[in-house]
Structures are given as structure tokens and as C-alpha cells.
Design a protein around this motif. Structure first.
Motif, PDB file in Angstrom:
ATOM      1  N   PRO A 178    -134.314-111.416 -90.425  1.00 51.50           N
ATOM      2  CA  PRO A 178    -135.539-110.622 -90.389  1.00 51.50           C
ATOM      3  C   PRO A 178    -136.821-111.454 -90.481  1.00 51.50           C
ATOM      4  O   PRO A 178    -137.882-111.005 -90.037  1.00 51.50           O
ATOM      5  CB  PRO A 178    -135.387-109.701 -91.614  1.00 51.50           C
ATOM      6  N   PRO A 185    -132.135-106.532 -88.809  1.00 46.84           N
ATOM      7  CA  PRO A 185    -131.811-106.053 -90.149  1.00 46.84           C
ATOM      8  C   PRO A 185    -131.204-107.186 -90.968  1.00 46.84           C
ATOM      9  O   PRO A 185    -130.751-108.196 -90.402  1.00 46.84           O
ATOM     10  CB  PRO A 185    -130.778-104.952 -89.885  1.00 46.84           C
ATOM     11  N   ASP A 195    -128.208-100.091 -85.323  1.00 40.80           N
ATOM     12  CA  ASP A 195    -129.582-100.408 -84.923  1.00 40.80           C
ATOM     13  C   ASP A 195    -129.527-101.175 -83.620  1.00 40.80           C
ATOM     14  O   ASP A 195    -128.482-101.686 -83.212  1.00 40.80           O
ATOM     15  CB  ASP A 195    -130.286-101.230 -86.011  1.00 40.80           C
TER      16      ASP A 195
END
Length: 338
Positions: A178, A185, A195
Motif C-alpha cells: 500500500p 490492500p 478487490d
């Protein structure tokens, strides 16, 4: 000299592939016209659910030892047709003997983990150059932890200990991502990914697994007898082993670049009612285009002392492993970017 042949990706549902002489004819009812490609230009065909492949084309590809792979919509491997298996059966016997030897298996597993950790560090250190403090220092700290993990892995006395070291390093790596991209994530999610970032990682890993499996089969190794990943029903463990050193720079780096350049849009993914994230047809087509271009990029290979296209790295590493198992090389050397 090894010719870099193309992989044919077919993603659009309703498409059908047919044999026409020495060519493959691609047909879709919404795309009029005659679309053909010479089979000599294709070393591998990858198709997704909803794409039909004629029996004649399957049989011709099997005769030519040209692989056909079927994938799910998110790039998960479903099936593969390769025809007759190539290679010397004596090589596969040596592969099995190395697996049965506790020390040889541990040595190979250590080497695989070392390649993975080295390339983790390469990705993190290269990315840290573009960051400002304190983010740059945080990423370098994780890279330093991987350097310590490399020392610990080299001294591991069992597979269990080695897997623990590798697992901790992987968690630290994904927790650092990140910092490199706001879309990443802090943990890996899969089956299904939850995601867009993990969705593209899974898709890319699926494509890489296809390439590595094909390379292993090409040199005559059994993709299902591995050293770090062992032997598990239905799992191409040796392919998963060789993927470890390739994933950070061939897949992770590509996905980070796409998100940081804002090339991934809402139109590229969709979320199902259970929260799983999948690529749309547009997303698959876009990623495959960038994946194909990335495979043409050359990387320095210190063992060969020359630049090698990314598409050929799995084959080079499979050959190096085969030479080690046959006794032509004392050690297997993983590919580490320089």
C-alpha cells in the motif's frame, strides 16, 4: 537460438477456433470477415470459458506438441492439452529422487525461497527510490527484513522452518505494497479476490502459471512434483515453485504500474453479490494486451550473461533446473533481477 513465438489469447465468449490447413481460423458471429493465423506463429493457445475449440484443431495442436490451455474468467487454470510428453524419462526419475531425498529437497526449496526474497527486495528497493521520507524509509526497512530472512532461510534445517520464514516475509511484503500504491490492500486475498488489485494479481499469476507449466513440460519435467510446495493432488507444485522467483517482477511490478498510472478503471472489474471481484471482458482484454507487451521486455540474466525476454525466462529456468537434476550443474540458480 530460440525463436520467441506468440501466445494466442481468446477471451470473447461465443468465439470458435477451427483448423484450416496450416492455420487457425477465428470466428465470432458479431465479427464478420475471415480471420486466420498461421500455426507456425503460435506456440500456445489460451482460451476462456465460452470459447469453442474444434476437435480437428485440438488434435493438430496435440500432434505438434502445441499446448492449449483453458482458463476461468479470472485467469484460474482449468485444463490443458499438450499431446505427447517430451523429454527423457531418466530426467523425471532424477526429479523424483531429488524429491525423495530430504536434503536435496530442502536445498532446492531454500534456493527457490532465496530467489523469491531477492526479487521482493529488488522490487521494494527500486520502488523506494521514487518515494519521499518517511515512506521511503519504511519500504527500505521491509527490504532489510527480507535481507535478514535470506540469511535465516539459508540456515533453515527443515521445510517447516523454511516455510515459516517465507510466510513471514510474504506478509511483510504485502503489508508494504500500500505504500507503493494506494490501490493495494495490506494482505493477499484470493478464491475469489475481494478487490481489484488482488483480482489482477490472481489473473497475472494464472497467466504466469500457464507459461511456467508449459516450460516444464517442454523440457520433460513433471510440473506436479515440486520441492517447496511438495506433492499435492491437483496442484502443479513444481510450476508453483518456479513461479516464486518470477512473480514479484513479472506480475506484481506490472500490476503496481497499471494502478499507479491510473490505467485500471471501474470498467475493468465487476463485483458479484458475495463480494468477489472479477475482471470484465474489457478488463481481461486490456490486461492481456499489457501482459503480452511486458513479455517482450528483456531482463538481464546473470547466469547466461545476456538479456532474455520475459517470455523466455520460465523456459530458461526450467532448463537450468533440468541440468541440475541431471547432474550437469552442481546447483540450481534462480533468476534474480540485476
Amino acid at each position: 537460438m530460440t525463436e520467441l513465438l506468440r501466445t494466442l489469447f481468446i477471451t470473447t465468449p461465443g468465439t470458435s477456433l477451427h483448423l484450416e490447413g496450416d492455420t487457425v481460423r477465428i470466428h465470432h458471429p458479431d465479427k464478420p470477415g475471415r480471420h486466420i493465423l498461421p500455426l507456425l506463429r503460435i506456440e500456445h493457445i489460451v482460451v476462456w470459458n465460452g470459447v469453442d475449440v474444434s476437435n480437428d484443431l485440438i488434435m493438430r495442436c496435440a500432434d505438434d506438441a502445441r499446448g492449449i490451455t483453458w482458463m476461468s474468467r479470472n485467469g484460474r487454470f482449468l485444463a490443458r492439452v499438450t499431446g505427447h510428453q517430451t523429454g527423457n524419462p531418466l530426467l523425471r526419475l532424477e526429479q523424483t529422487r531429488a524429491y525423495d531425498s530430504t536434503q536435496r529437497r530442502l536445498t532446492l526449496a531454500r534456493t527457490i525461497v532465496a530467489g523469491k526474497l531477492q526479487n521482493y527486495r529488488q522490487l521494494l528497493l527500486r520502488a523506494a527510490r521514487d518515494l519521499d521520507p518517511p515512506a521511503r524509509d519504511d519500504v527500505r526497512d521491509v527490504a532489510d527484513q527480507h535481507a535478514q530472512a535470506l540469511t535465516a532461510a539459508a540456515q533453515a534445517t527443515s521445510l517447516t522452518e523454511l516455510l515459516g520464514i517465507e510466510g513471514n516475509a510474504a506478509r511483510g511484503y504485502f503489508q508494504a505494497l500500500p505504500t507503493l500504491s494506494s490501490h493495494a490492500p495490506p494482505r493477499r486475498s484470493k478464491r475469489p479476490p475481494t478487490d481489484a488489485f488482488n483480482c489482477l494479481l490472481s489473473f497475472g499469476y494464472g497467466m504466469l502459471r500457464t507459461a511456467v507449466t508449459g516450460a516444464l513440460e517442454h523440457v520433460g519435467l513433471d510440473p506436479y512434483i515440486g520441492y517447496l510446495h511438495g506433492v499435492r493432488p491437483g496442484k502443479p507444485s513444481l510450476a508453483l515453485d518456479l513461479m516464486e522467483e518470477l512473480r514479484p517482477l513479472l506480475v506484481d511490478r506490472l500490476v503496481l504500474t497499471l494502478f499507479n498510472r491510473k490505467q485500471i478503471t471501474a470498467a475493468h472489474t465487476t463485483t458479484d453479490p458475495a463480494g468477489g471481484v472479477h475482471l470484465t471482458e474489457e478488463g481481461r482484454a486490456f490486461f492481456l494486451g499489457t501482459w503480452s507487451k511486458a513479455r517482450e521486455r528483456t531482463w538481464r540474466h546473470s547466469e547466461l550473461d545476456r538479456d532474455v525476454p520475459a517470455a523466455l525466462l520460465p523456459l530458461v529456468q526450467a532448463r537450468l533446473l533440468a541440468r541440475h537434476l541431471r547432474g550437469d550443474r552442481a546447483l540450481y540458480t534462480p533468476w534474480v533481477a540485476s
